[in-house]
Motif scaffolding. Sequence first.
Motif, short mmCIF file in Angstrom:
data_model
loop_
_atom_site.label_atom_id
_atom_site.label_comp_id
_atom_site.label_asym_id
_atom_site.label_seq_id
_atom_site.Cartn_x
_atom_site.Cartn_y
_atom_site.Cartn_z
N TYR A 1 -8.94 -3.72 8.81
CA TYR A 1 -8.59 -2.21 9.06
C TYR A 1 -10.08 -1.72 9.12
O TYR A 1 -11.10 -2.06 8.28
N TYR B 1 -11.93 1.37 8.54
CA TYR B 1 -11.79 2.82 8.12
C TYR B 1 -12.93 3.67 8.48
O TYR B 1 -13.94 3.52 8.17
N ARG C 1 -14.51 7.41 9.57
CA ARG C 1 -14.46 8.86 9.09
C ARG C 1 -13.74 9.66 10.33
O ARG C 1 -13.95 9.46 11.57
N TYR D 1 -6.93 -3.02 13.39
CA TYR D 1 -6.51 -1.76 13.66
C TYR D 1 -7.79 -0.63 13.18
O TYR D 1 -8.34 -1.03 11.92
N VAL D 2 -7.65 0.36 13.94
CA VAL D 2 -8.77 1.35 13.46
C VAL D 2 -7.70 2.46 12.90
O VAL D 2 -6.69 3.00 12.92
N HIS D 3 -8.31 2.77 11.55
CA HIS D 3 -7.75 4.13 10.82
C HIS D 3 -8.65 5.13 10.47
O HIS D 3 -9.69 4.72 9.90
N ALA D 4 -8.19 6.18 10.69
CA ALA D 4 -9.00 7.52 10.45
C ALA D 4 -8.91 8.12 9.14
O ALA D 4 -7.85 8.35 8.80
N GLY D 5 -10.20 8.29 8.55
CA GLY D 5 -9.99 9.09 7.45
C GLY D 5 -9.89 10.69 7.71
O GLY D 5 -9.60 10.94 9.08
N LEU E 1 -6.70 4.37 2.43
CA LEU E 1 -5.84 3.55 3.31
C LEU E 1 -4.43 3.35 2.91
O LEU E 1 -3.63 3.06 3.87
N ARG F 1 1.66 -1.34 11.91
CA ARG F 1 0.38 -1.92 11.71
C ARG F 1 0.21 -2.07 10.19
O ARG F 1 -0.96 -2.81 9.62
N TYR F 2 1.17 -1.56 9.25
CA TYR F 2 0.87 -1.74 7.88
C TYR F 2 1.97 -2.15 7.36
O TYR F 2 3.14 -2.08 7.58
N LEU G 1 -1.69 9.60 6.83
CA LEU G 1 -2.71 10.13 7.73
C LEU G 1 -2.61 10.15 9.19
O LEU G 1 -2.82 10.92 9.88
#
Lengths: 431, 173
Positions: A119, A121, A123, A160-164, A180, B16-17, B25
């Motif tokens: 992932y 993470y 901002r 995967y890209v995950h945005a804060g 996350l 994805r999770y 989020l």
Amino acid sequence: MKILLKNMEQPGYTGSLKEYEQTGGYQALRRVVGGMEPNDLIDMVKASGLRGRGGAGFPTGVKWGFIPKDHPGPRYLCCNADESEPGTFKDRQLMERDPHQVLEGIGISCYAIGAQIAYIYIRGEFRLGFQILEKAIQEARQAGYVGKNVLGSGVTIDIYVHAGAGAYICGEETALLESLEGKRGKPRTKPPFPATHGLYQKPTVVNNVETLANLPHIVNRGAEWFSSIGSPPKSTGTRIFCLSGHIKKPGNYEVPMGTTFRELIDEHGGGMRSEKPLKAFIPGGASAPFLTPDHLDVKMDFEDVAKAGSMLGSGGVTVMEEGTSMVWAALRLMEFFNHESCGKCTPCREGSSWIVQILQRIRAGRGRMQDLETLSTICGNIGGRTVCAFGDAEIAPVLSTLQHWRHEYEALIREAEAAHPPKSEIPVLSL
Amino acid sequence: MIFAKYKDQVEELLSRYPVKRSALLPLLYIAQKEEGYVSESAMKEIGKILGLTPPQVYETVTFYTMFHLKPIGKFHLQVCRSLMCALVGSDDLVGWIHRRLGISPGQTTNDKMFTLSAVECLGSCGTGPMMQVNDDYFEQLNEEKVGRILDDLKTHGTCPLKSGPFMFPEPVR
Ligand SMILES: Cc1cc2nc3c(=O)[nH]c(=O)nc-3n(C[C@H](O)[C@H](O)[C@H](O)COP(=O)(O)O)c2cc1C
């Protein structure tokens, strides 16, 4: 000596998969999944001397080595793209201008630790970076560099890209993991460490964007090559330093580790923006203690900056010219830390707001000499007494400005005391 | 119901999770995009999708500064106020915006077009003073540029001065 910024400095380079491949991109990933033993890869990175670029400078290969070999379940890689340390803006450039270099590094790291999912993470504010990375992953997936059966090797690497969503603390690795997982981003008590109990309580490595971007080059050109660059044996390779503040040419400059601050500021940054000479600089992001012109010849490697009483941190170098109020500068940073304190640990949560109140009072001409004692006492009660390193970070600006420019605090306070003579001792705070 | 029309996207996100809650989020972002803020009904709906109680959703939302629990202006002007930007004039930037729009940090214009916030570091320290407007960065600002940006946003809803893929300094050609 450019390694990480080399591609993007080519005229017209946009960071597409095709262009990246033309510069030799993804050859390193091909090589490792094509039959390199993960252990040999870990040893290679250990031998290169690569240390984390996120702030703490932990040896990357050693960190990977902590992942238990016999763990049956999934393991994870988290790419720390939170980049929220004030003064730092290099990961943004690495992701937006050459995203595949980062993705290849992620693939290599996943292979080394046996992670099938990574992932990133990032901002929440970096919306553009998010989109660029998603698109790059799509391209890489189509070309077989990401997904099930990478390059026909049988290895699975999903990214995967995950945005804060706006919280500095989520750059701290265990807060990042909490975030996350869809929770409030509060750091975890360590031990256990992420290497054994990380994301979803599974073995996890957290690596910074710039750290990961170095990996393809180490695999391609060898540990010996990498470890000959910079300031071996302890600070090898280059680093991207982010210059900001009262400088003529702010920006990102990649130089071998061990370059002096003077060279960075004068030769790359073009010197100060006006006639006013340098008064102070922050060598490694907001968490690093302020240094003075006497420290300009310090070499930018982990050990020398530590010896000078500060830290290389995130690589954010901020310079301030003569005439800048150090009390004001400390207050600005303290307001940042007060705003960003997650509230988990009492010393940090309460202490940061007390410090802000005292600094504001001193600036407003209502300070008292005993405030300085109180400031030191509060800082002493925060440092080393919090779950994460945020506590140690937030006291750096106050303690270092008090150390080098105490007379500025005293002058403001003396003025205040002359204007409003203290009738009696004001009980400020009893601690 | 917000999410009915995002069924595929939600499913893709959940895939994805290994743990559903991780999609919290991302789902909040969808809700905020749809309604301009995160409404109570959206939080309840998200709770249902992820198997969370409303307090679990609420406690998470309130930790993150990018989520709004009340409607804000159409354009959210976020000026970075941290030290690095302050050294190069972020306080002036707040002043220029105030002069043009008559709002201070925390306020929204009467026509609900602009909300101004002074925020902490946005990772753009070499190109200050700067502000973020909704998803876009605007950097190396001066009074003239700010005027043009605000005019453009008002009339066209967007402004070409927004930053592209970041590189600074730009390579010499
Ligand atoms: C308060 C705090 C904020 C941090 N913010 C970041 C950050 O924004 N980006 C980052 O890469 N590391 C950040 N770190 C460091 C991470 O905890 C972690 O050490 C790092 O991501 C590990 O990667 P590396 O070994 O590649 O450096 C932060 C640490 C602390 C204590």
